[in-house]
Design an enzyme around this catalytic site. Structure first.
Site, PDB file in Angstrom:
ATOM      1  N   ARG A  86       0.803  -1.242   0.000  1.00 23.06           N
ATOM      2  CA  ARG A  86       0.000   0.000   0.000  1.00 23.06           C
ATOM      3  C   ARG A  86       0.831   1.286   0.000  1.00 23.06           C
ATOM      4  NH1 ARG A  86      -2.672  -3.172   3.514  1.00 23.06           N
ATOM      5  NH2 ARG A  86      -4.503  -4.190   2.616  1.00 23.06           N
ATOM      6  N   LYS A 105       2.936  11.552 -11.104  1.00 22.76           N
ATOM      7  CA  LYS A 105       2.138  10.588 -11.882  1.00 22.76           C
ATOM      8  C   LYS A 105       2.973   9.334 -12.114  1.00 22.76           C
ATOM      9  CE  LYS A 105      -0.846  13.507 -14.721  1.00 22.76           C
ATOM     10  NZ  LYS A 105      -1.184  13.858 -16.104  1.00 22.76           N
ATOM     11  N   GLU A 113      10.183  19.589 -24.638  1.00 28.42           N
ATOM     12  CA  GLU A 113       9.355  19.859 -23.443  1.00 28.42           C
ATOM     13  C   GLU A 113       9.853  21.131 -22.733  1.00 28.42           C
ATOM     14  OE1 GLU A 113       6.626  18.103 -22.708  1.00 28.42           O
ATOM     15  OE2 GLU A 113       6.915  16.144 -23.667  1.00 28.42           O
ATOM     16  N   LYS A 142       6.785  23.558 -13.918  1.00 27.84           N
ATOM     17  CA  LYS A 142       5.911  22.391 -13.741  1.00 27.84           C
ATOM     18  C   LYS A 142       5.469  22.275 -12.278  1.00 27.84           C
ATOM     19  CE  LYS A 142       4.781  17.656 -14.632  1.00 27.84           C
ATOM     20  NZ  LYS A 142       5.008  16.374 -15.250  1.00 27.84           N
ATOM     21  N   GLU A 155      -5.185  17.170 -11.266  1.00 24.87           N
ATOM     22  CA  GLU A 155      -5.562  17.445 -12.651  1.00 24.87           C
ATOM     23  C   GLU A 155      -7.053  17.721 -12.831  1.00 24.87           C
ATOM     24  OE1 GLU A 155      -3.747  14.778 -15.409  1.00 24.87           O
ATOM     25  OE2 GLU A 155      -3.844  16.288 -16.996  1.00 24.87           O
ATOM     26  N   ARG A 193      -3.835  22.107 -14.772  1.00 27.44           N
ATOM     27  CA  ARG A 193      -2.682  21.259 -15.114  1.00 27.44           C
ATOM     28  C   ARG A 193      -2.706  20.851 -16.585  1.00 27.44           C
ATOM     29  NH1 ARG A 193      -0.214  16.472 -11.239  1.00 27.44           N
ATOM     30  NH2 ARG A 193       1.330  15.685 -12.701  1.00 27.44           N
ATOM     31  N   ASN A 208      -0.278  20.065 -21.340  1.00 35.85           N
ATOM     32  CA  ASN A 208      -0.511  19.240 -22.529  1.00 35.85           C
ATOM     33  C   ASN A 208      -0.469  20.045 -23.824  1.00 35.85           C
ATOM     34  OD1 ASN A 208      -0.831  16.464 -22.109  1.00 35.85           O
ATOM     35  ND2 ASN A 208      -2.631  16.920 -20.862  1.00 35.85           N
ATOM     36  N   HIS A 225       0.080  18.437 -27.147  1.00 39.93           N
ATOM     37  CA  HIS A 225       0.036  16.987 -26.927  1.00 39.93           C
ATOM     38  C   HIS A 225      -1.155  16.303 -27.592  1.00 39.93           C
ATOM     39  CE1 HIS A 225       3.413  17.642 -24.369  1.00 39.93           C
ATOM     40  NE2 HIS A 225       3.420  16.405 -23.894  1.00 39.93           N
ATOM     41  N   HIS A 247      -0.112  13.331 -29.624  1.00 39.91           N
ATOM     42  CA  HIS A 247      -0.579  11.968 -29.339  1.00 39.91           C
ATOM     43  C   HIS A 247      -1.243  11.355 -30.570  1.00 39.91           C
ATOM     44  CE1 HIS A 247      -0.716  12.857 -24.736  1.00 39.91           C
ATOM     45  NE2 HIS A 247       0.459  12.394 -25.114  1.00 39.91           N
ATOM     46  N   HIS A 257       8.538  10.473 -28.297  1.00 42.52           N
ATOM     47  CA  HIS A 257       7.468  11.371 -27.846  1.00 42.52           C
ATOM     48  C   HIS A 257       7.743  12.850 -28.166  1.00 42.52           C
ATOM     49  CE1 HIS A 257       4.347  12.983 -25.221  1.00 42.52           C
ATOM     50  NE2 HIS A 257       5.274  13.666 -24.568  1.00 42.52           N
TER      51      HIS A 257
HETATM   52  N1  LIG Z   1       4.812  10.521 -15.242  1.00 45.16           N
HETATM   53  C1  LIG Z   1       4.718  11.565 -16.025  1.00 45.16           C
HETATM   54  O1  LIG Z   1       4.228  12.629 -15.626  1.00 45.16           O
HETATM   55  C2  LIG Z   1       5.240  11.468 -17.433  1.00 45.16           C
HETATM   56  C3  LIG Z   1       5.411  12.644 -18.195  1.00 45.16           C
HETATM   57  C4  LIG Z   1       5.959  12.514 -19.464  1.00 45.16           C
HETATM   58  C5  LIG Z   1       6.326  11.278 -19.959  1.00 45.16           C
HETATM   59  N2  LIG Z   1       6.129  10.168 -19.182  1.00 45.16           N
HETATM   60  C6  LIG Z   1       6.518   8.825 -19.676  1.00 45.16           C
HETATM   61  O2  LIG Z   1       7.929   8.809 -19.810  1.00 45.16           O
HETATM   62  C7  LIG Z   1       8.277   7.809 -20.769  1.00 45.16           C
HETATM   63  C8  LIG Z   1       9.322   8.355 -21.698  1.00 45.16           C
HETATM   64  O3  LIG Z   1      10.457   8.698 -20.937  1.00 45.16           O
HETATM   65  P1  LIG Z   1      11.888   8.899 -21.642  1.00 45.16           P
HETATM   66  O4  LIG Z   1      11.732   9.799 -22.800  1.00 45.16           O
HETATM   67  O5  LIG Z   1      12.843   9.265 -20.575  1.00 45.16           O
HETATM   68  O6  LIG Z   1      12.183   7.454 -22.277  1.00 45.16           O
HETATM   69  P2  LIG Z   1      12.999   6.184 -21.749  1.00 45.16           P
HETATM   70  O7  LIG Z   1      12.851   6.001 -20.308  1.00 45.16           O
HETATM   71  O8  LIG Z   1      12.596   5.049 -22.635  1.00 45.16           O
HETATM   72  O9  LIG Z   1      14.496   6.588 -22.088  1.00 45.16           O
HETATM   73  C9  LIG Z   1      14.881   6.800 -23.416  1.00 45.16           C
HETATM   74  C10 LIG Z   1      16.092   5.934 -23.807  1.00 45.16           C
HETATM   75  O10 LIG Z   1      17.266   6.475 -23.208  1.00 45.16           O
HETATM   76  C11 LIG Z   1      17.957   5.464 -22.472  1.00 45.16           C
HETATM   77  N3  LIG Z   1      18.632   6.168 -21.393  1.00 45.16           N
HETATM   78  C12 LIG Z   1      18.103   6.658 -20.243  1.00 45.16           C
HETATM   79  N4  LIG Z   1      19.009   7.397 -19.599  1.00 45.16           N
HETATM   80  C13 LIG Z   1      20.148   7.351 -20.336  1.00 45.16           C
HETATM   81  C14 LIG Z   1      21.431   7.947 -20.197  1.00 45.16           C
HETATM   82  N5  LIG Z   1      21.698   8.796 -19.208  1.00 45.16           N
HETATM   83  N6  LIG Z   1      22.362   7.679 -21.132  1.00 45.16           N
HETATM   84  C15 LIG Z   1      22.064   6.868 -22.207  1.00 45.16           C
HETATM   85  N7  LIG Z   1      20.868   6.313 -22.406  1.00 45.16           N
HETATM   86  C16 LIG Z   1      19.924   6.559 -21.476  1.00 45.16           C
HETATM   87  C17 LIG Z   1      16.878   4.511 -22.068  1.00 45.16           C
HETATM   88  O11 LIG Z   1      17.410   3.236 -21.759  1.00 45.16           O
HETATM   89  C18 LIG Z   1      16.012   4.505 -23.325  1.00 45.16           C
HETATM   90  O12 LIG Z   1      16.566   3.682 -24.297  1.00 45.16           O
HETATM   91  C19 LIG Z   1       6.990   7.414 -21.467  1.00 45.16           C
HETATM   92  O13 LIG Z   1       6.574   6.147 -21.003  1.00 45.16           O
HETATM   93  C20 LIG Z   1       5.995   8.492 -21.024  1.00 45.16           C
HETATM   94  O14 LIG Z   1       4.667   8.006 -20.977  1.00 45.16           O
HETATM   95  C21 LIG Z   1       5.604  10.244 -17.939  1.00 45.16           C
HETATM   96 ZN   LIG Z   2       5.124  15.309 -23.164  1.00 48.72          ZN
END
Ligand SMILES: NC(=O)c1ccc[n+]([C@@H]2O[C@H](COP(=O)([O-])OP(=O)(O)OC[C@H]3O[C@@H](n4cnc5c(N)ncnc54)[C@H](O)[C@@H]3O)[C@@H](O)[C@H]2O)c1
Ligand SMILES: [Zn+2]
Length: 371
Positions: free
Chosen positions: A128, A150, A192, A234, A244, A248, A252, A255, A259, A272
């Site tokens: 939990r 999130k 971003e 942010k 949200e 908030r 987006n 987005h 999307h 993305h």
């Molecule tokens: N929680 C939220 O509020 C929120 C907001 C935006 C996006 N997201 C989520 O985040 C995800 C995307 O995150 P991302 O863009 O970081 O992608 P990711 O976590 O897949 O990382 C991108 C790539 O970079 C590699 N990597 C990570 N750090 C590295 C480093 N320092 N050196 C070399 N390689 C490295 C990873 O292994 C991967 O191959 C999606 O699932 C999206 O839905 C969440």
């Molecule tokens: Zn985004």
């Protein structure tokens, strides 16, 4: 006013996310992992680091160095969005159970947004809810996903459809980790950063424009500053609307269009931030048609995105119909009416259903090569 930075300022800085008793700090800067006083945020003596095969190889040792007084276990997941699922979650939960971890264990999410989301969700539901730290290693995670609480996983029928709100006790954003990030991933994170300037702070946008070459060459001071301002924007928006309910949604910006592109491409080929680059230009075009933004400012954004190496038009085969269909799946659709984030003026975003259907169709027609 955003300042010009001298090299003597190469220090870590702190941003506070104000959420009452769930408030926490984000430590940002070169070698933040060493500088952050992590022990204050760990209550027991056991840690579980969740990471992936790429990040583990690069940074696990550094992290362990900073947790010398603790018993550290690790879970190394495969790379990629595919592990952000209930199966990926189950791998983490099973490892915690097998290792007999109790509620005093602290989970450490070491990696990009994928690891942050799935590990954060595991921390939210294991017994939990247990304590967790975010150590984001992508620019996107440092300016976006690690801030705001999130967490969650994807379902075969929809992205990010299963999740929970669970705030970390500290976020440690070490800018040195960005040096190993692939170029495309870095640019995607920058889109971003640019978004924050557009929706909340025109002077920050001007600052990015003036300092873009330095940012693209990973100047540590400039990166620290850009991440700090992005997190401040942010954090301020999240503090006003943690669950949200309304405001908030301005995060987006671009987005809904973005999307739609990601859905069209079935989340393949583009990352993305690349889809968001095009999405922001489309939302900016709509804002031009509505009179809030000048043609000159639209062009400034386009030039900036191009300098980052980001795309500025949708995939060639994507049609107006593809957009119309995919955009109606957006979570901002209410009572069958699509709401969109537009700029009232540069640096001031709003969510509205009053954009005029014909204006939206004009934006789609201008942007789509295929019909
Ligand atoms: N929680 C939220 O509020 C929120 C907001 C935006 C996006 N997201 C989520 O985040 C995800 C995307 O995150 P991302 O863009 O970081 O992608 P990711 O976590 O897949 O990382 C991108 C790539 O970079 C590699 N990597 C990570 N750090 C590295 C480093 N320092 N050196 C070399 N390689 C490295 C990873 O292994 C991967 O191959 C999606 O699932 C999206 O839905 C969440
Ligand atoms: Zn985004």
């Amino acid at each position: 006013m955003h300042k010009s930075l001298s090299s003597s300022e190469s220090k870590c800085c702190r941003v506070c996310v104000s959420l009452g008793i769930r408030s926490y700090s984000i430590i940002i800067g070169p070698n933040a992992m060493e500088e952050a006083v992590i022990a204050d945020h760990i209550f027991g003596h056991r840690l579980m680091v969740v990471t992936n095969e790429i990040v583990e190889r690069l940074y696990f040792e550094t992290v362990v160095q900073n947790f010398k007084d603790f018993q550290v276990d690790k879970i190394v997941l495969p790379d990629g969005e595919n592990i952000k699922t209930l199966e990926g979650l189950n791998v983490i939960l099973s490892a915690l159970l097998k290792g007999r971890h109790d509620r005093t264990t602290t989970l450490v999410a070491l990696g990009g947004g994928v690891i942050g989301d799935v590990a954060g969700f595991a921390a939210a539901v294991y017994q939990r809810g247990i304590n967790f730290l975010q150590v984001p290693t992508t620019l996107l995670a440092q300016v976006d996903s690690a801030v705001g609480g999130k967490t969650g996983v994807n379902h075969a029928l929809g992205k990010n459809m299963i999740g929970a709100s669970h705030q970390p006790s500290i976020v440690i954003s070490d800018t040195m980790t960005l040096k190993t990030l692939p170029k495309r991933e870095f640019a995607a994170g920058l889109s971003e950063v640019i978004k924050y300037g557009l929706i909340a702070d025109k002077c920050f946008f001007d600052w990015i424009e003036d300092n873009l070459d330095g940012l693209l060459s990973h100047d540590s001071n400039l990166l620290t500053y850009a991440i700090r301002v992005s997190c401040q924007i942010k954090a301020s928006i999240v503090s006003q609307d943690e669950t949200e309910q309304g405001h908030r949604a301005i995060l987006n910006f671009g987005h809904t269009f973005g999307h739609a592109i990601e859905t069209f491409l079935q989340y393949r080929d583009w990352v993305h931030g690349e889809a968001i680059s095009v999405g922001m230009l489309m939302a900016m075009r709509l804002s031009v048609l509505l009179g809030g933004i000048s043609e000159t400012d639209f062009e400034r954004l386009k030039v900036m995105l191009k300098r980052c190496g980001l795309p500025t038009s949708p995939p060639r085969l994507m049609t107006v119909q593809d957009f119309n269909l995919n955009m109606m799946r957006d979570k901002k659709v209410m009572g069958g009416q699509l709401r969109l984030v537009i700029l009232e003026t540069f640096g001031l975003a709003t969510v509205t259903a009053e954009y005029g259907a014909s204006n939206l169709q004009k934006v789609l027609t201008i942007n789509c090569v295929a019909q």
